[in-house]
Design a protein around this motif. Structure first.
Motif, mmCIF file in Angstrom:
data_model
loop_
_atom_site.group_PDB
_atom_site.id
_atom_site.type_symbol
_atom_site.label_atom_id
_atom_site.label_comp_id
_atom_site.label_asym_id
_atom_site.label_seq_id
_atom_site.Cartn_x
_atom_site.Cartn_y
_atom_site.Cartn_z
ATOM 1 N N GLU A 182 34.831 46.626 -1.644
ATOM 2 C CA GLU A 182 35.931 47.398 -1.060
ATOM 3 C C GLU A 182 36.550 46.734 0.168
ATOM 4 O OE1 GLU A 182 34.334 51.241 -0.272
ATOM 5 O OE2 GLU A 182 34.546 51.924 -2.363
ATOM 6 N N PHE A 183 35.968 45.643 0.624
ATOM 7 C CA PHE A 183 36.555 44.930 1.763
ATOM 8 C C PHE A 183 37.788 44.160 1.263
ATOM 9 C CE2 PHE A 183 37.039 41.339 4.626
ATOM 10 C CZ PHE A 183 36.895 41.931 5.866
ATOM 11 N N PRO A 184 38.902 44.141 1.978
ATOM 12 C CA PRO A 184 39.125 44.610 3.346
ATOM 13 C C PRO A 184 39.719 46.023 3.453
ATOM 14 C CG PRO A 184 40.914 43.198 2.697
ATOM 15 C CD PRO A 184 39.994 43.263 1.520
ATOM 16 N N MET A 185 39.798 46.762 2.332
ATOM 17 C CA MET A 185 40.330 48.121 2.440
ATOM 18 C C MET A 185 39.435 48.973 3.334
ATOM 19 S SD MET A 185 41.584 48.839 -1.472
ATOM 20 C CE MET A 185 42.097 50.487 -0.993
ATOM 21 N N HIS A 186 38.137 48.818 3.180
ATOM 22 C CA HIS A 186 37.185 49.461 4.065
ATOM 23 C C HIS A 186 36.453 48.347 4.833
ATOM 24 C CE1 HIS A 186 37.861 52.549 0.958
ATOM 25 N NE2 HIS A 186 37.661 53.409 1.938
ATOM 26 N N THR A 187 36.581 48.380 6.125
ATOM 27 C CA THR A 187 36.178 47.225 6.939
ATOM 28 C C THR A 187 34.798 47.333 7.558
ATOM 29 O OG1 THR A 187 37.278 48.217 8.870
ATOM 30 C CG2 THR A 187 38.565 46.687 7.505
ATOM 31 N N GLN A 188 34.087 48.417 7.341
ATOM 32 C CA GLN A 188 32.791 48.581 7.981
ATOM 33 C C GLN A 188 31.713 47.918 7.116
ATOM 34 O OE1 GLN A 188 31.825 52.623 8.960
ATOM 35 N NE2 GLN A 188 30.308 52.039 10.512
ATOM 36 N N VAL A 189 31.539 46.622 7.322
ATOM 37 C CA VAL A 189 30.602 45.855 6.495
ATOM 38 C C VAL A 189 29.509 45.176 7.306
ATOM 39 C CG1 VAL A 189 32.313 45.411 4.687
ATOM 40 C CG2 VAL A 189 32.075 43.820 6.598
#
Length: 778
Positions: A182-189
């Protein structure tokens, strides 16, 4: 009530007291109670864990790779704290206990029955509770202490399942795949990356595991996703303000990813066939090079620069794996060549000019100087050395895989020109130091504070020199004098003449043979390999070594050495050779232009020009050729280095390198060695002085003999550098022999002693006649 039970369990585990109650009881009190946000869609973005005032620390107070205190820090504090029934404190204690149980269960110091009890509790916790799901929810908590402790506990449980059950934690794997995809749509990685990194490091530290199988089971499901994630995270526009602070989420992701790449590099040696996620750094290193030259925060650039250094040195963390082991692995040869080509391509495109190193010096506890501190902060020497070593090692690898002289010459001159300019712009000499007047001196100035890096750099330049020299000799059976002069000019102008580099280093350590001995007896073997190769070159290239020594003696322009009587033809040839070496970096011959940055103050060695010329080089050649048959016999017995480098290294170098005993030297052992050596070198100190100054001059201080002006009649040339350097090698040889006789040397040095003995024979046979028979000029 639950807090008191957890505290009692904590004290029992810490003290090693067997847990008396049944396993299900302990699993139940370790079960995390996490309430998800009722307003969300099942996400865990907001945890309902009331925290005490001030418990949540500011994000700016911590770096991303050290976001909170370690589990050991928390563990020490918990035993002496009084808790309320705050859910946050209960959760922290539960996380601490989970991590403690895994550590104790895997420790061989724990009794077998106790370890078995802990393993059963953990297996029950994983099977009958949602501990993995709850830990994953805590990863996204805004409370960084909770998030950090959850990461440590989760990575411990994943590692535990891999080792004890040979199974991968499905809940964690699904979460990791989803987060990375899901990165970079969701950035908490960052937390996901950190957990995977911790699992890999735990596996690599456990020597009892079948590491190849375990690593393959862990990384294979993530291979394609990690390769795609590499492309996604490194193709961002890093000039954005999001990357200018090390505390932003974007910067945190990058820093965590560099740690993961380092762990993947370390794990590569354990796998027969590397995965794509382990090769992508080498094959697409241009992404990393772009980050280094971008406007990202300096800390992020430094992390990637140090990562590149570990790639070219085959290093990861504090552990070193020999380069030969890496090169024997499939695809590593091709990957290193791809990395080398990419690095050298950007170096030749002024990439080095885009790397700012003018950061503040580091101070204890902060980056700010104390009031009244006059320390001048220059360039970051750690990064300067790392970048330099990356360039030099990629040049070495490139040259070992290049078949034509023309290709080597073009790449080497361009790269070394850029590197010399880079050094000159970032290395500021102190007011007390002398200005750099020779390009070969830069290496010792840049690396003198980091021994292991210095010898890696020196070895890289030496191997490049040997390959270059071999190719040019293979291309022409009979090299003309002009071609030899052009070659000598190139090595000095480009800063990689091996004799100059070695002599500058000896000068920096005041010709102290005990320093060389320290390198030989240390756990690092790079100096041993360098010294073996250099001594092999020295015995075959003695006349060039003598020639360089003579110019060191005259570089201050005050001593006037006297030449022997030569024929006009000999004098003309000597004069041509002398002038070429003198003016190498500044006044290239029109026939051989060299694209190196020049300046008016970069002479190789400045000397007074007069009717007298130094003839030591020609004299040395004559003496070497006309010496006794015994010396000729010893020289003829040496194997031609150009035609059999591998076999020579195998017969001479391998005897030193392979037979090294892995026996750490304790302080007492090292003290005995040093006392043995020092007692010997002290006895030889006065003897060296008498040989260096055969004729004392009235009013001339022996400690500054290089700068004294001597009359030009009825004296012999002062061969200071030659005598000091050969005496240093002789002292090293004697010190090694003494230690070997006492069984104090950590490995068999017989091959090294043979090389030093060869050099000593050549030195004594050539130096003795010139000292006994002074030559007076007309």
């Amino acid at each position: 009530m639950k807090m008191s039970l957890l505290q009692q369990m904590y004290k029992d585990v810490l003290a090693g007291i067997p847990l008396a109650k049944e396993n299900r009881y302990y699993a139940s009190i370790l079960t995390l109670c996490i309430e998800q946000s009722p307003e969300g869609d099942g996400s865990c973005d907001r945890m309902h864990l009331p925290s005490t005032e001030g418990a949540i620390r500011s994000h700016q107070d911590t770096m991303s790779d050290a976001v909170g205190p370690t589990a050991d820090d928390v563990s020490r504090d918990l035993a002496n704290m009084n808790f309320s029934s705050c859910p946050r404190e209960v959760t922290l204690l539960q996380l601490t206990l989970i991590k403690m149980l895994v550590d104790k269960a895997e420790s061989q110091e724990t009794e077998f029955s106790t370890r078995q009890k802990y393993c059963e509790i953990l297996a029950l916790l994983l099977k009958e509770t949602k501990v993995s799901s709850n830990l994953i929810c805590l990863l996204s908590s805004c409370d960084q202490l909770l998030s950090h402790m959850a990461s440590k506990s989760l990575s411990s449980l994943v590692y535990f399942q891999l080792k004890e059950e040979n199974a991968l934690n499905v809940t964690w794997l699904s979460h990791s795949l989803k987060t990375l995809l899901e990165f970079p749509m969701h950035t908490q990685v960052a937390e996901c990356l950190w957990t995977l990194t911790a699992v890999i490091k735990d596996i690599l530290k456990d020597e009892t595991l079948p590491q190849t199988d375990i690593l393959k089971k862990l990384l294979s499901p993530l291979d394609d996703v990690l390769e795609g994630f590499y492309n996604s995270i490194l193709l961002h526009h890093f000039d954005s303000h999001l990357y200018t602070s090390p505390y932003s989420e974007a910067a945190n992701n990058l820093i965590s990813f560099t740690d993961l790449l380092e762990a993947l590099l370390a794990a590569r040696i354990e796998l027969e066939l590397p995965l794509k996620c382990q090769r992508v750094l080498f094959l697409k290193v241009s992404y990393v090079l772009n980050i280094i030259s971008s406007s990202t925060h300096y800390f992020i650039k430094k992390k990637f620069i140090m990562l590149l250094k570990k790639c070219v040195l085959c290093k990861s963390g504090e552990d070193t794996v020999s380069g030969s082991q890496f090169l024997q692995k499939p695809y590593f040869y091709e990957d290193m060549l791809a990395l080398s080509n990419a690095v050298l391509q950007v170096v030749n495109l002024t990439w080095l000019d885009q790397i700012p190193l003018g950061e503040k010096a580091s101070y204890f506890g902060s980056s700010e100087a104390l009031p009244g501190d006059n320390t001048q902060s220059g360039s970051d020497q750690t990064v300067l050395r790392a970048i330099s070593l990356v360039v030099l090692k990629t040049l070495e690898f490139k040259f070992q895989n290049t078949a034509t002289e023309a290709e080597i010459k073009e790449v080497f001159q361009s790269s070394m020109s850029q590197l010399l300019t880079f050094w000159r712009s970032h290395m500021k000499c102190s007011p007390q130091s002398h200005p750099v007047v020779h390009h070969c001196e830069w290496l010792s100035l840049i690396f003198i504070e980091q021994d292991d890096d210095m010898w890696e750099a020196a070895k890289a330049l030496l191997l490049s020199y040997l390959k270059f020299d071999r190719l040019r000799r293979d291309a022409s059976d009979n090299l003309t004098q002009k071609e030899e002069e052009s070659w000598n000019f190139l090595t000095h102008a480009s800063g990689y003449n091996p004799h100059c580099i070695f002599l500058f280093f000896l000068d920096k350590i005041a010709f102290d043979s005990t320093v060389l001995l320290d390198f030989l007896i240390s756990s690092e073997t790079c100096f041993l390999e360098y010294l073996v190769r250099y001594l092999k070159l020295l015995r075959e290239d003695w006349h060039q070594f003598v020639n360089v020594c003579n110019y060191f003696d005259t570089k201050h322009g005050t001593c006037q050495p006297v030449s022997s009587i030569k024929s006009p033809h000999q004098e003309k040839q000597s004069c041509m050779s002398d002038v070429n070496l003198q003016n190498a970096p500044c006044e290239p011959e029109p026939q051989t232009p060299i694209p190196l940055t020049s300046s008016h103050n970069c002479l190789v060695f400045t000397t007074e020009q007069g009717n007298n010329e130094v003839a030591e080089s020609n004299q040395s050649k004559s003496l070497l050729c006309n010496d006794s048959t015994s010396l000729l016999g010893s020289l003829q017995s040496l194997v031609n280095y150009d035609s059999s480098e591998d076999s020579e290294l195998e017969s001479v170098g391998r005897e030193c390198l392979v037979n090294i005993k892995q026996m750490p030297l304790n302080n007492e052992h090292e003290t005995v060695i040093r006392e043995t050596v020092c007692s010997y070198t002290d006895d030889k100190h006065n003897k060296l002085k008498s040989q260096v100054l055969p004729l004392k001059q009235k009013g001339c201080n022996t400690s500054s003999s290089l700068a004294c002006t001597v009359p030009s009649d009825n004296i012999v040339p002062l061969k200071i550098m030659l005598l000091k350097s050969t005496k240093c090698l002789e002292e090293l040889q004697n010190a090694i022999s003494r230690l070997q006789r006492r069984n104090l040397f950590p490995y068999n040095p017989s091959a090294l002693l043979r090389l030093l003995s060869h050099v000593e024979k050549i030195s004594k046979s050539i130096n003795s006649p010139s000292v006994k028979d002074p030559v007076v000029s007309n």
